[in-house]
Design an enzyme around this catalytic site. Structure first.
Site, mmCIF file in Angstrom:
data_model
loop_
_atom_site.group_PDB
_atom_site.id
_atom_site.type_symbol
_atom_site.label_atom_id
_atom_site.label_comp_id
_atom_site.label_asym_id
_atom_site.label_seq_id
_atom_site.Cartn_x
_atom_site.Cartn_y
_atom_site.Cartn_z
ATOM 1 N N GLN A 95 13.707 -17.171 -2.236
ATOM 2 C CA GLN A 95 14.439 -16.194 -3.058
ATOM 3 C C GLN A 95 13.509 -15.214 -3.766
ATOM 4 O OE1 GLN A 95 17.755 -15.750 -3.318
ATOM 5 N NE2 GLN A 95 18.445 -17.571 -2.211
ATOM 6 N N SER A 131 12.326 -17.507 4.374
ATOM 7 C CA SER A 131 13.447 -17.497 5.317
ATOM 8 C C SER A 131 13.839 -16.062 5.624
ATOM 9 C CB SER A 131 14.634 -18.249 4.703
ATOM 10 O OG SER A 131 15.789 -18.064 5.509
ATOM 11 N N GLY A 132 14.201 -15.788 6.876
ATOM 12 C CA GLY A 132 14.545 -14.421 7.277
ATOM 13 C C GLY A 132 15.869 -13.919 6.735
ATOM 14 N N HIS A 133 16.894 -14.780 6.770
ATOM 15 C CA HIS A 133 18.238 -14.253 6.505
ATOM 16 C C HIS A 133 18.515 -13.938 5.040
ATOM 17 C CE1 HIS A 133 20.628 -17.822 4.995
ATOM 18 N NE2 HIS A 133 19.579 -18.455 5.470
ATOM 19 N N ASN A 167 17.572 -20.351 -6.587
ATOM 20 C CA ASN A 167 18.581 -19.634 -5.793
ATOM 21 C C ASN A 167 19.924 -19.459 -6.505
ATOM 22 O OD1 ASN A 167 18.149 -22.513 -5.100
ATOM 23 N ND2 ASN A 167 20.091 -22.288 -4.042
ATOM 24 N N CYS A 177 25.630 -24.182 -0.594
ATOM 25 C CA CYS A 177 25.521 -25.558 -0.105
ATOM 26 C C CYS A 177 26.428 -26.497 -0.875
ATOM 27 C CB CYS A 177 24.089 -26.037 -0.223
ATOM 28 S SG CYS A 177 22.916 -24.747 0.126
ATOM 29 N N GLY A 193 14.138 -21.563 6.070
ATOM 30 C CA GLY A 193 13.649 -22.165 4.834
ATOM 31 C C GLY A 193 13.780 -23.683 4.822
ATOM 32 N N SER A 194 14.874 -24.199 5.335
ATOM 33 C CA SER A 194 15.082 -25.653 5.297
ATOM 34 C C SER A 194 14.026 -26.375 6.122
ATOM 35 C CB SER A 194 16.475 -26.016 5.826
ATOM 36 O OG SER A 194 17.465 -25.424 5.019
ATOM 37 N N THR A 198 10.243 -23.124 22.229
ATOM 38 C CA THR A 198 10.098 -21.739 22.685
ATOM 39 C C THR A 198 10.408 -20.788 21.541
ATOM 40 O OG1 THR A 198 10.743 -22.451 24.873
ATOM 41 C CG2 THR A 198 10.859 -20.077 24.433
HETATM 42 C C1 PLP Z 1 18.566 -20.263 1.519
HETATM 43 C C2 PLP Z 1 17.501 -21.084 0.896
HETATM 44 C C3 PLP Z 1 16.852 -22.084 1.623
HETATM 45 C C4 PLP Z 1 17.258 -22.449 3.027
HETATM 46 O O1 PLP Z 1 16.845 -21.490 3.956
HETATM 47 P P1 PLP Z 1 17.538 -21.501 5.412
HETATM 48 O O2 PLP Z 1 16.781 -20.451 6.153
HETATM 49 O O3 PLP Z 1 18.976 -21.169 5.205
HETATM 50 O O4 PLP Z 1 17.328 -22.865 5.971
HETATM 51 C C5 PLP Z 1 15.856 -22.799 1.007
HETATM 52 N N1 PLP Z 1 15.501 -22.534 -0.254
HETATM 53 C C6 PLP Z 1 16.080 -21.582 -0.987
HETATM 54 C C7 PLP Z 1 15.619 -21.326 -2.387
HETATM 55 C C8 PLP Z 1 17.105 -20.819 -0.437
HETATM 56 O O5 PLP Z 1 17.701 -19.888 -1.178
#
Ligand code: PLP
Length: 405
Positions: free
Chosen positions: A189, A209-211, A161, A334, A78-79, A247
């Protein structure tokens, strides 16, 4: 409360910070950690196998979020997606003589810090208010766009978030579309909690974002509308059609595709399961004295609740919950580690001393009712203990200076 998936008996209520990998994701990842390690750019069959997996993942995700495969670019999360969309779009709008960007006051730092950097380079940024409810108003965007005809980009998150509030993205983005202004949304989110349907959202760019959806950390994507040629942020090789070098993380991407499919398929069952949990949490916690819900109750994702407890430090609350085996968060992952109150809670108009005593509970489809019950058993005792030790609580109770808001 024995749970075979949970050998340590940890109660994990911090799914907005990150999530566990799902069994389907683990399955999808496994071959690429073992025998299928080829580089997707190599011409022999081991490499072609990886290239095939990459394109299959792109097609599957495109289908799940209703866009074209060529509009999806894989990133490290996401970042990176937020950085790329905003920095590169800023370059493009500057070429058209536009130097104004609109955002909201409670974006993720991967948006706000990028915008602060752009301000130093001569861009002008307007942050729209989010009010007590934690929701941007379409009329405020309309007004800001009229006041700043040189606006080239608007970036507003889909779901916050910290407090889980849902923003009216398709209306905000439609307003921008009719005025020829690009729109980016951080939808990290939103996925798995509310529908993420690109056809209906009217956006030019969208970050995922995947995680946050049970895939690996370090993988994500940026959707870029096919009409926009967004300059690369990460330069180097010709991966992702030359728009994002490096890659490809085939294992991560294969898992991400499995996670996105699951998130979309399971959304309704998950929400139906979590709704009564949220009601139970809300009703019990609001019975404690001097506690406030942060953000609107209805216009938020079902997995989220965020409270402020007067007279308590959020950090102390978290440490005591941790001792009881419960993972929660105060504000975002964060900001923890710093003593500044959350910029999100301050944007809602909370006074500093109340913003400090906040607790975010974020559930997932793996959350069980037994876990919620255990949490509710433990929380009131901790709150009482901390308040008994708190000089601030004494002041509040004797009404010397602080007023409840
Ligand atoms: C977690 C989050 C991100 C960052 O994503 P990462 O994959 O950890 O870099 C960005 N925006 C929101 C709203 C998030 O909750």
């Amino acid at each position: 409360m024995s749970n075979s998936n949970n050998p340590n008996e940890i109660i994990y209520l911090d799914n907005a910070a990150t999530t566990r990998i799902s069994p389907a994701v683990l399955n999808a990842i496994q071959p690429y950690l073992n025998e299928l390690y080829g580089n997707a750019s190599s011409l022999y069959s081991l490499g072609r196998e990886s290239a095939k997996t990459l394109e299959k993942a792109r097609t599957d995700i495109a289908e799940a979020i209703h866009c074209e495969p060529r509009e999806i670019f894989f990133t490290s999360g996401g970042s990176e997606s937020n950085n790329w969309a905003i920095k590169s779009a800023a370059m493009l709008i500057a070429k058209q003589g536009k130097k104004h960007i609109i955002t909201s006051a409670f974006e993720h730092h991967a948006v706000l810090h990028v915008l602060a950097g752009l301000e130093k380079q001569g861009f002008e940024v307007t942050a729209l208010p989010v009010y007590k409810e934690g929701i941007v108003r379409v009329s405020d965007l309309e007004k800001a766009l009229s006041e700043h005809p040189d606006t080239g980009l608007v970036t507003i998150m889909y779901v916050n978030n910290e407090i889980g509030t849902i923003q009216p993205i398709s209306e905000l983005a439609e307003l921008c579309r009719t005025r020829g202004v690009w729109f980016h949304t951080d939808a990290v989110q939103a996925l798995g909690n509310i529908p993420v349907n690109i056809e209906k959202l009217n956006v030019g760019f969208l970050s995922l974002s995947g995680h946050k959806v049970h895939a690996m950390k370090g993988v994500g994507l940026l959707y870029v509308n096919k009409k926009i040629l967004l300059p690369a942020l990460i330069e180097g090789g010709a991966q992702e059609r030359g728009f994002r070098a490096g890659t490809e993380n085939i294992a991560g991407i294969a898992g991400f595709a499995a996670a996105v499919k699951e998130a979309v398929i399971n959304m309704e069952t998950k929400n139906a399961k979590l709704l009564p949990f949220r009601e139970k949490l809300y009703n019990s916690i609001m019975k404690l004295e001097r506690v406030h819900l942060n953000g609107d109750y209805e216009q938020r994702t079902i997995n989220n609740l965020n409270f402020s407890f007067e007279g308590i430090e959020g950090e102390a609350l978290l440490l005591h919950l941790d001792l009881a085996g419960i993972c929660c968060s105060s504000g975002s992952a964060c900001t923890s580690g710093s003593l500044d109150p959350s910029h999100v809670l301050l944007a809602l108009g909370l006074p500093h001393e109340i913003a400090h005593g906040s607790l975010r509970i974020s559930m997932s489809e793996y959350t069980t009712e037994a876990e919620i019950d255990r949490f509710l058993e433990v929380l009131p005792g901790i709150v009482k203990k901390l308040r008994d030790m708190s000089p601030l609580w004494e002041i509040i109770n004797t009404n010397l200076s602080l007023k409840a808001f």
